[in-house]
Design an enzyme around this catalytic site. Structure first.
Site, PDB file in Angstrom:
ATOM      1  N   ARG A  11      27.250 -52.589  91.837  1.00 29.20           N
ATOM      2  CA  ARG A  11      28.029 -53.681  92.038  1.00 29.20           C
ATOM      3  C   ARG A  11      29.464 -53.343  91.732  1.00 29.20           C
ATOM      4  O   ARG A  11      30.414 -54.153  92.040  1.00 29.20           O
ATOM      5  CB  ARG A  11      27.423 -54.750  91.147  1.00 29.20           C
ATOM      6  N   ASP A  59      32.878 -47.273  62.020  1.00 23.30           N
ATOM      7  CA  ASP A  59      32.708 -48.584  61.147  1.00 23.30           C
ATOM      8  C   ASP A  59      32.181 -47.990  60.177  1.00 23.30           C
ATOM      9  O   ASP A  59      31.076 -47.431  60.070  1.00 23.30           O
ATOM     10  CB  ASP A  59      32.134 -49.723  62.243  1.00 23.30           C
ATOM     11  N   LEU A 107      38.329 -44.737  59.508  1.00 23.61           N
ATOM     12  CA  LEU A 107      39.052 -43.570  60.092  1.00 23.61           C
ATOM     13  C   LEU A 107      40.335 -43.560  59.530  1.00 23.61           C
ATOM     14  O   LEU A 107      41.205 -44.623  59.549  1.00 23.61           O
ATOM     15  CB  LEU A 107      39.130 -43.554  61.530  1.00 23.61           C
ATOM     16  N   ASP A 127      40.225 -55.717  61.708  1.00 22.57           N
ATOM     17  CA  ASP A 127      40.690 -56.870  61.065  1.00 22.57           C
ATOM     18  C   ASP A 127      41.578 -56.542  59.996  1.00 22.57           C
ATOM     19  O   ASP A 127      41.911 -57.369  59.261  1.00 22.57           O
ATOM     20  CB  ASP A 127      39.660 -57.840  60.960  1.00 22.57           C
ATOM     21  N   CYS A 170      54.831 -50.310  71.702  1.00 22.93           N
ATOM     22  CA  CYS A 170      53.655 -50.007  70.914  1.00 22.93           C
ATOM     23  C   CYS A 170      53.162 -51.341  69.964  1.00 22.93           C
ATOM     24  O   CYS A 170      54.097 -52.314  69.908  1.00 22.93           O
ATOM     25  CB  CYS A 170      53.730 -48.747  70.093  1.00 22.93           C
ATOM     26  N   CYS A 186      38.664 -62.961  58.639  1.00 24.60           N
ATOM     27  CA  CYS A 186      38.033 -63.906  59.035  1.00 24.60           C
ATOM     28  C   CYS A 186      37.121 -64.669  57.969  1.00 24.60           C
ATOM     29  O   CYS A 186      36.701 -65.825  57.903  1.00 24.60           O
ATOM     30  CB  CYS A 186      37.041 -63.596  60.157  1.00 24.60           C
ATOM     31  N   CYS A 242      62.494 -49.429  67.082  1.00 24.29           N
ATOM     32  CA  CYS A 242      60.993 -49.486  66.635  1.00 24.29           C
ATOM     33  C   CYS A 242      60.859 -47.912  65.535  1.00 24.29           C
ATOM     34  O   CYS A 242      61.148 -46.829  66.322  1.00 24.29           O
ATOM     35  CB  CYS A 242      59.935 -49.175  67.584  1.00 24.29           C
ATOM     36  N   CYS A 245      57.701 -45.617  67.646  1.00 30.77           N
ATOM     37  CA  CYS A 245      57.752 -45.191  69.071  1.00 30.77           C
ATOM     38  C   CYS A 245      59.199 -44.842  69.667  1.00 30.77           C
ATOM     39  O   CYS A 245      59.270 -44.285  70.607  1.00 30.77           O
ATOM     40  CB  CYS A 245      57.147 -46.020  70.016  1.00 30.77           C
TER      41      CYS A 245
END
Length: 248
Positions: A11, A59, A107, A127, A170, A186, A242, A245
């Site tokens: 597909r 994670d 990380l 988050d 960036c 959250c 910046c 970058c």
């Protein structure tokens, strides 16, 4: 590709923007998903289903009961299990031909830089602003495209930074590096369940486009007001001042 592979991805292959060449690019690609929670769950599952050949899931959190409201890669049987490991098991149920590497830690530093340098695209599903800033810096240094998503309460946003291009902005061009981690929590602010699916799926779509060379990567910043069902898009240019970058 053999007959079974051609059938599995038929597909997508029938789309002229993808075709066999685009699907072969996906099968040869490596995506790094940082955070396997609300956003990272649909990201990882859709990338695996679409035929990304190699996924790295990073994670350091374990699955908790409050996660199950929105983090669809995990189930009740996964409570107490690391999210990266749980996500890898779910991917194996969807596509056993997708090679998955699990990094059950946050990380940081050289580990983060090496992981990003080895990837063809990075999907930031974290988050914390502190994590986002570090990921952005490593992506800029490596020239690795970054797909960034966020969702909180009834509000979501997505931005793609194609850092293979010299004129690409960036993440720091958008936010600087002064925002507080609490602004994205959250746990403190809440989030409606399907919203993370909307934004995470959008992230997966943009990663597939980048890796298959189909279409044009998303430009600017898109925000979604789930209460009113409204999308807005804002242009975003590289900030010559910046700190991350800019070459000046």
């Amino acid at each position: 590709m053999n007959d079974q592979t051609l059938l599995r991805y038929s597909r997508q292959i029938m789309l002229p923007e993808v075709d066999i060449e685009g699907q072969e690019r996906l099968l040869a690609a490596h995506a790094l998903v940082i955070g396997v929670g609300g956003l990272g769950s649909p990201v990882a599952l859709y990338l695996a289903a679409a035929g990304i050949g190699r996924l790295t899931l990073a994670d350091d959190d374990d699955v908790e009961l409050s996660n199950l409201q929105r983090q669809i890669a995990h189930g009740e049987a996964d409570l107490g299990t690391g999210k990266a490991e749980s996500g890898a098991r779910r991917i194996a149920e969807i596509n056993q031909h997708c090679t998955v590497e699990v990094i059950p830690e946050r990380l940081e530093g050289g580990v983060l830089e090496r992981a990003i340098a080895e990837a063809d695209v990075v999907l930031d599903c974290t988050d914390r602003f502190s994590s986002r800033f570090a990921i952005n810096r490593a992506c800029v240094a490596a020239g690795t495209p970054l797909v960034s998503g966020a969702a909180i309460r009834f509000s979501g946003q997505l931005a793609v930074f194609d850092l293979r291009r010299d004129d690409s902005p960036c993440y720091a061009c958008l936010y600087g590096e002064d925002a507080s981690d609490e602004a994205l929590s959250c746990a403190e602010s809440g989030v409606i369940a399907p919203l993370v699916g909307v934004i995470g799926t959008f992230q997966a779509l943009e990663a597939v486009k980048i890796l298959s060379a189909a279409g044009t990567p998303h430009q600017g910043l898109s925000t979604f007001d789930a209460l009113n069902g409204q999308w807005r898009n804002f242009g975003l240019r590289k900030d010559p001042a910046c700190s991350v970058c800019s070459s000046s």
